[in-house]
Design an enzyme around this catalytic site. Structure first.
Site, PDB file in Angstrom:
ATOM      1  N   TYR A  92      58.581  81.122  62.401  1.00  0.00           N
ATOM      2  CA  TYR A  92      59.984  81.503  62.441  1.00  0.00           C
ATOM      3  C   TYR A  92      60.588  81.343  61.049  1.00  0.00           C
ATOM      4  O   TYR A  92      60.474  80.283  60.443  1.00  0.00           O
ATOM      5  CB  TYR A  92      60.756  80.635  63.437  1.00  0.00           C
ATOM      6  N   GLN A 116      65.822  83.868  71.454  1.00  0.00           N
ATOM      7  CA  GLN A 116      65.077  85.021  71.990  1.00  0.00           C
ATOM      8  C   GLN A 116      63.763  85.235  71.239  1.00  0.00           C
ATOM      9  O   GLN A 116      62.753  85.629  71.832  1.00  0.00           O
ATOM     10  CB  GLN A 116      65.957  86.281  72.005  1.00  0.00           C
ATOM     11  N   ASN A 173      68.153  77.200  63.407  1.00  0.00           N
ATOM     12  CA  ASN A 173      69.427  76.575  63.784  1.00  0.00           C
ATOM     13  C   ASN A 173      69.307  75.817  65.117  1.00  0.00           C
ATOM     14  O   ASN A 173      68.201  75.658  65.645  1.00  0.00           O
ATOM     15  CB  ASN A 173      70.536  77.638  63.840  1.00  0.00           C
ATOM     16  N   SER A 220      67.938  67.271  55.969  1.00  0.00           N
ATOM     17  CA  SER A 220      66.943  66.734  55.047  1.00  0.00           C
ATOM     18  C   SER A 220      67.575  65.820  54.004  1.00  0.00           C
ATOM     19  O   SER A 220      68.800  65.733  53.887  1.00  0.00           O
ATOM     20  CB  SER A 220      66.157  67.877  54.420  1.00  0.00           C
ATOM     21  N   GLN A 238      69.279  68.364  46.312  1.00  0.00           N
ATOM     22  CA  GLN A 238      69.218  68.095  47.741  1.00  0.00           C
ATOM     23  C   GLN A 238      70.549  68.436  48.409  1.00  0.00           C
ATOM     24  O   GLN A 238      70.597  69.084  49.449  1.00  0.00           O
ATOM     25  CB  GLN A 238      68.894  66.610  47.979  1.00  0.00           C
ATOM     26  N   HIS A 282      71.656  72.031  49.629  1.00  0.00           N
ATOM     27  CA  HIS A 282      71.036  72.703  50.782  1.00  0.00           C
ATOM     28  C   HIS A 282      72.018  72.887  51.929  1.00  0.00           C
ATOM     29  O   HIS A 282      72.118  73.955  52.515  1.00  0.00           O
ATOM     30  CB  HIS A 282      69.844  71.898  51.304  1.00  0.00           C
ATOM     31  N   GLU A 284      62.581  61.983  53.522  1.00  0.00           N
ATOM     32  CA  GLU A 284      61.742  63.181  53.424  1.00  0.00           C
ATOM     33  C   GLU A 284      61.140  63.273  52.009  1.00  0.00           C
ATOM     34  O   GLU A 284      59.945  63.465  51.856  1.00  0.00           O
ATOM     35  CB  GLU A 284      62.630  64.399  53.707  1.00  0.00           C
ATOM     36  N   HIS A 285      62.005  63.133  51.005  1.00  0.00           N
ATOM     37  CA  HIS A 285      61.569  63.184  49.608  1.00  0.00           C
ATOM     38  C   HIS A 285      61.908  61.863  48.933  1.00  0.00           C
ATOM     39  O   HIS A 285      63.049  61.406  49.018  1.00  0.00           O
ATOM     40  CB  HIS A 285      62.315  64.283  48.842  1.00  0.00           C
ATOM     41  N   ASP A 297      59.041  71.706  45.970  1.00  0.00           N
ATOM     42  CA  ASP A 297      59.600  72.772  46.817  1.00  0.00           C
ATOM     43  C   ASP A 297      58.880  74.091  46.605  1.00  0.00           C
ATOM     44  O   ASP A 297      58.876  74.940  47.492  1.00  0.00           O
ATOM     45  CB  ASP A 297      61.085  72.985  46.483  1.00  0.00           C
ATOM     46  N   GLU A 307      39.505  51.729  90.048  1.00  0.00           N
ATOM     47  CA  GLU A 307      40.692  52.581  89.987  1.00  0.00           C
ATOM     48  C   GLU A 307      40.876  53.373  91.284  1.00  0.00           C
ATOM     49  O   GLU A 307      41.775  54.212  91.387  1.00  0.00           O
ATOM     50  CB  GLU A 307      40.613  53.510  88.767  1.00  0.00           C
ATOM     51  N   HIS A 328      34.963  60.144  91.472  1.00  0.00           N
ATOM     52  CA  HIS A 328      34.526  59.804  90.122  1.00  0.00           C
ATOM     53  C   HIS A 328      33.251  58.962  90.190  1.00  0.00           C
ATOM     54  O   HIS A 328      32.270  59.233  89.497  1.00  0.00           O
ATOM     55  CB  HIS A 328      35.616  58.995  89.390  1.00  0.00           C
TER      56      HIS A 328
END
Lengths: 432, 432
Positions: free
Chosen positions: A130, A191, A214, A237, A259, A262, A327-328, A361, A415, A420
């Site tokens: 995506y 969708q 999103n 992030s 950063q 973003h 993250e970074h 990046d 068990e 089994h």
């Protein structure tokens, strides 16, 4: 103005703990809407996709085809400036050569008892990537998702991208073409996730879906998880920069702003052992903000979530960094290796003042899809491992079954699983 | 009576496709209830846990402590028959020695350009293991979850187990003790997942939650995913046995029933190239059903979801097996290696007639937590990798930054990210 936290001041622990749990994103509850969209796409397929794309993205499949044509992709490659195309090629090559090292090896062996055991790795057959639309439609992200899939040996890689009014960012198409991905659909939102997971007349289903999106995309991914694999639910992030006073404040300020620009929910944090340096960085941030195209976003992020944390000794930054689990993480200090060993929770570490996070990046070779919002405590950045799966193998002969069988029977009986127990006992001519 | 599908018959593809998509479980929509429980536990902590445990499990923490005591664990070890304890020990040793081979190695290197790159693996600090209550409270599952976590180097392993009326299966406690896990809480359901994810006064939060559970547990795991890591959303499980006519039909029938006895939504499938052998297995199933303690469950599973698929040549079983993507795949054929190479989608493969799947459930050494319900197309069984995470490392000097910087700037500019471009340009004394 970012907030300041001084480890030497009273109440630091309390303030730091509160800082850690600050929510940076309002999580919209879109579950009901998303579920309805998914059900609808499952039921009506392409017809539903067409309606949603017209409604949400203003695309009419009667005039613009759902699948991007080969001609359109070729035209996009032509349209991208050669400097950018060259940079994408360099990035793709470096990402590929780094990710090749992540390919896991099969491990088939026989133990002391003569039992054959093993782990065998195979690529996922089909994955969907995506790619968000609008300003977050990044060609670099196409590379970061598609290259590892390619290296893993995925047979079919599909891209879904919302195309407001029908247009797809040419650099996105060019990046896809570079990696050999040409099955690209103009469809976005929940969708798109539904179509990738369940298939429609036009889009054959995939087995795993990766890539950011999103709130609707995230909710849809959470919903289809299990029917298909997903990578992660990406949150806002962040970068954590640990810097001593010998840095150029402007360099560090630029990293924090990289950063912050973003998203308003991004977070940039500086830990330093020098208050004057911290002030200098803060001033540099204010200065640099004036000349950024995304100044408004960056300023809001810095104002609402930015932080300067003062420690007496940089060694004390280690436990804080592990709790932040950024993250970074940039280690812009004279002796980064002194800190490196203690860092346990971080998506990626950028070592030394000449390794701005931005290199990672784009062209460093490592992946820029990294665990956000403290999830580096339990998860990893995207890698080849996300596009393969392991089958375990077991092989016994009559002798090994005689040796191990009785223990298996004992456990099965304990068990309460008769069949089994019998499936082993019957092969050993034991009554069961 | 299971259904029969003959590949030679007309309409096979249509019937097989329908068979593949048969839903074996009604997915209860418990999201609203689960969300309320999670919110409540986050808000009221232990008090909420106490109310839910009293309501759902009949445990009163005023009389039975939430945390299982050391004395109780020791008493449980005493209470377990020595034969079972010995089998658990054998299983633990074998699981440990197999899983040790899964420990990933750090990979730190310098490329041709002098750029330092790397992948560094670290263990997750704390994990929670959910153990179902009632008849599905399996000591073997404790081992299969806890041993890989231990091998990975997880510092803190916590078990949550619903204990109807307060009692916990002694074998579960003994298995936990064997692996060194002694932080065990009598709490189950969505409230247990919430407590593990967010913490309460008594239970410190963990970073990842693994282990199976009912619809409420599954929904809760889906909900907290992102705040903590989760292993997978387990669905109904299945076995696929590919067998030629030279097998003992009773052995194969026992294997099918070992799967069927788990749950009414379990699935057992036989693929064979010999109709008479298929009939013989079916008759053996009916015969053996008469003497099983869980006959009702097994009979329902076999009746509703069992299948015998007839192929002209066993080679033709390969593509069918890949589409079924079974959790467990037995290759009970004269030359299993002829089929093995073609198998791409399977959780685990059991090779030859002397490797009943049940060995893998207990003492084979491989993990029995495997991808169910066709998820072997995109995911793997539980392993050490589920308890570690990877941090990537990047290290440039001035020279490498000069070489790679311009490409990073070009991409940042093309993506409209000014501060990104600046963070590199400023270090190269370029105007930006």
């Amino acid at each position: 103005m970012a907030i300041w936290l001084d480890q030497a001041s009273e109440g630091f622990e309390q303030h730091f703990a509160a800082f850690l749990t600050t929510k940076r994103e309002v999580s919209e509850d879109v579950n009901i809407v998303v579920r309805a969209i998914i059900d609808d796409v499952r039921a009506r397929g392409d017809v539903a996709l067409a309606e949603y794309s017209l409604k949400f993205d203003g695309i009419d499949y009667a005039t613009v085809p759902m699948r991007v044509t080969a001609e359109e992709i070729d035209a996009a490659v032509e349209a991208v400036p050669s400097e950018v195309l060259g940079a994408l090629k360099l990035a793709a090559l470096r990402i590929e050569s780094h990710h090749r090292r992540q390919l896991p090896k099969d491990d088939i062996y026989e133990d002391d008892m003569g039992v054959g055991l093993g782990s065998r790795w195979t690529a996922i057959e089909a994955v969907g990537l995506y790619v968000p639309g609008g300003t977050a439609s990044y060609p670099s992200s196409v590379l970061m998702n598609a290259v590892p899939a390619k290296v893993a040996g995925v047979d079919r890689i599909v891209i879904a991208v919302p195309a407001t009014g029908g247009a797809v960012n040419p650099a996105v198409l060019a990046a896809a073409k570079l990696v050999g991905v040409t099955e690209i659909y103009r469809v976005g939102g929940a969708q798109a996730i539904a179509a990738l997971a369940y298939g429609t007349e036009t889009i054959a289903p995939v087995a795993k879906i990766t890539g950011p999106g999103n709130a609707y995309v995230a909710a849809a991914k959470r919903h289809v998880f299990g029917t298909v694999g997903i990578d992660m639910i990406a949150g806002p992030s962040e970068v954590l920069v640990i810097a001593d006073k010998d840095n150029n404040p402007d360099w560090i300020a630029a990293d924090l702003l990289a950063q912050a620009e973003h998203d308003v929910s991004s977070q940039a944090i500086l830990i330093t052992d020098d208050a004057a340096f911290g002030k200098a960085v803060e001033q540099a941030v204010e200065r640099q903000l004036k000349t950024l195209n995304r100044a408004e976003t960056a300023a809001a992020s810095w104002r609402d979530f930015g932080a300067v944390i003062l420690v007496a000794d940089l060694k004390q930054a280690i436990p804080l960094a592990n709790r932040i689990a950024a993250e970074h993480l940039e280690l812009a200090v004279a002796d980064p290796d002194r800190l490196l060993d203690g860092i346990r929770n971080a998506g990626a570490i950028f070592i030394g003042a000449h390794t701005p996070e931005v290199i990672g990046d784009y062209v460093g070779g490592s992946n820029h899809v990294l665990p956000t919002a403290r999830s580096a405590r339990f998860s990893s950045g995207l890698s080849v491992l996300d596009f393969v799966k392991r089958t375990s193998i077991l092989r016994l002969g009559p002798q090994q079954l005689r040796t191990l069988g009785p223990a298996a029977i004992a456990l099965a009986v304990s068990e309460g699983l008769d069949a089994h127990a019998r499936s082993v006992a019957i092969r050993l001519n034991l009554e069961r």
